[in-house]
Scaffold this motif. Structure first.
Motif: not given
Length: 162
Positions: A83-98, A100-106
């Motif tokens: 869920p922490a990764l999920w929150v990070g991706e949401a805050l970075r505006g990642v909506k689609e798997p394509a 994703r640029t840097d999963v560790l940053v998210a």
């Protein structure tokens, strides 16, 4: 508190660095159905102790029960990273798997927020429980989805039809 926070971030970074495809696939599953993931996690919380006790009472099952308990403890500890990764991706505006640029940053973004929130008095333990159930449930649902697929990429239905 700093040690717990850093341990959470370090554990998440190591897991995501070692298994990026599994982590992002599990986050995708969580994005598609957070309620299903939570329900599955709740079911795991109820059934895992029963499975442990049933296995423990048999002579042959006792070693398996101990390994199962260790795996469950490890999963419960590491589950909030999803869920922490999920929150990070949401805050970075990642909506689609394509996207994703840097999963560790998210993860570091989401993990910092989630990690600090889990340290708060009273709310932190409730948040850890909810995030743990979400994470474990998403992992179980993602694994169940992979088990149903054939190597060609089709589902179990296409394998049965062929």
């Amino acid at each position: 508190y700093a040690a717990r926070f850093l341990a959470f971030l370090l554990t998440g970074v190591v897991l995501i660095a070692l298994f990026p495809a599994a982590a992002t696939g599990t986050v995708d599953q969580l994005s598609r159905g957070p309620a299903a993931a939570f329900g599955t996690g709740l079911l795991w919380l109820i059934l895992a102790p029963l499975v442990f006790v049933l296995a423990l009472v048999t002579v042959a099952g006792a070693p398996v029960a101990l390994m199962f308990a260790a795996a469950c403890a490890a999963a419960a500890y590491m589950a909030p990273a999803i869920p922490a990764l999920w929150v990070g991706e949401a805050l970075r505006g990642v909506k689609e798997p394509a996207e994703r640029t840097d999963v560790l940053v998210a993860f570091l973004i989401g993990g910092s927020i989630v990690g600090i929130a889990m340290l708060l008095p009273w709310i932190g333990i409730l948040l850890r429980i909810v995030l743990g159930l979400l994470g474990v449930g998403a992992i179980i649902v993602a694994i169940a989805g992979r088990v149903g697929r054939t190597p060609e990429g089709g589902g179990a239905e296409s394998a049965a039809a062929g």
